[in-house]
Design an enzyme around this catalytic site. Sequence first.
Site, PDB file in Angstrom:
ATOM      1  N   GLU A  78       0.828  -1.212   0.000  1.00 35.56           N
ATOM      2  CA  GLU A  78       0.000   0.000   0.000  1.00 35.56           C
ATOM      3  C   GLU A  78       0.863   1.264   0.000  1.00 35.56           C
ATOM      4  OE1 GLU A  78      -3.526   1.902   2.837  1.00 35.56           O
ATOM      5  OE2 GLU A  78      -1.860   0.831   3.759  1.00 35.56           O
TER       6      GLU A  78
ATOM      7  N   LYS B 188      -9.977   2.092  -1.718  1.00 35.68           N
ATOM      8  CA  LYS B 188     -10.076   1.573  -0.354  1.00 35.68           C
ATOM      9  C   LYS B 188     -11.351   2.065   0.315  1.00 35.68           C
ATOM     10  CE  LYS B 188      -7.205   1.480   3.877  1.00 35.68           C
ATOM     11  NZ  LYS B 188      -5.940   2.013   4.437  1.00 35.68           N
TER      12      LYS B 188
ATOM     13  N   CYS C  47      -5.130  -2.872   3.517  1.00 36.03           N
ATOM     14  CA  CYS C  47      -4.688  -2.540   4.877  1.00 36.03           C
ATOM     15  C   CYS C  47      -5.823  -2.563   5.909  1.00 36.03           C
ATOM     16  CB  CYS C  47      -3.956  -1.193   4.868  1.00 36.03           C
ATOM     17  SG  CYS C  47      -2.884  -0.915   6.317  1.00 36.03           S
TER      18      CYS C  47
END
Length: 263
Positions: free
Chosen positions: A40, A110, A145
């Site tokens: 990421e 995300k 994440c």
Amino acid sequence: MRASLIQIGVDPGEPVEKRRTRAAALVREQAGADLVVLPELWTVGAFAYDAFASGAEPLDGPTASAMAAAARDAGVWLHAGSLVERAAEGLYNTSLVFSPAGELVRSYRKIHRFGFDRGEAVLMGAGDEIATAELPDATLGLATCYDLRFPELFRLLVDAGAQLLVIPAGWPARRREHWTLLARARAVENQAYVLACGTAGTHADVEQAGHSIVVDPWGEVLAEAGAGEQVLTVELDVAKVARTREEFPALRDRLLGLPAPRR
């Protein structure tokens, strides 16, 4: 299927252009792999909030161009980790997947932004689409994440056909035990492979956990990196996902649509 996870270091003293070139070279070194994964926000650092705006790029910017060329040269499917996407409506933490022909075949914004009313949570917009990528031999489920802490997202990815859950991250060292635990939990509960690729180094005074990890559908750790820069290469038996779900059909026993709790 052979998968390689590139745990690259993010050093604020290294120019982004140099790290981009270095990452592309590492991807090219994985020629012979089927799938290569980067972490990421490896261009700017997941905690380098002050650099988000200046480091933002469109989806046809320099990082995407470099990664497309590297995927094409290596002949691999490349999950290029994520970058700070500059869109007309603002910034996003966006992952990119390229084909062996260098084509951008899928992007994922995300959904769960980290920061608790600061940092990423206020500087970036939230994605609103579940994303999978179809490879010749497997379906990837895309998450990033902090998404790892939200199991309902992974259920939706499994319902969309995901067999490999690919999670680039910039996870902090102080919560490394959570990283390992949650990666194994997502594999066990979804009976899928988890490929979780983190960063090494320290940026914005936040030491990174490293410890990229590959977990099989039974929760067994197939490979785990240390804290420094490292490439993990693992052979995956994609058919094991179907066998696991058939031998231990827990997903079949899910109960959906339960009534709301009584107050």
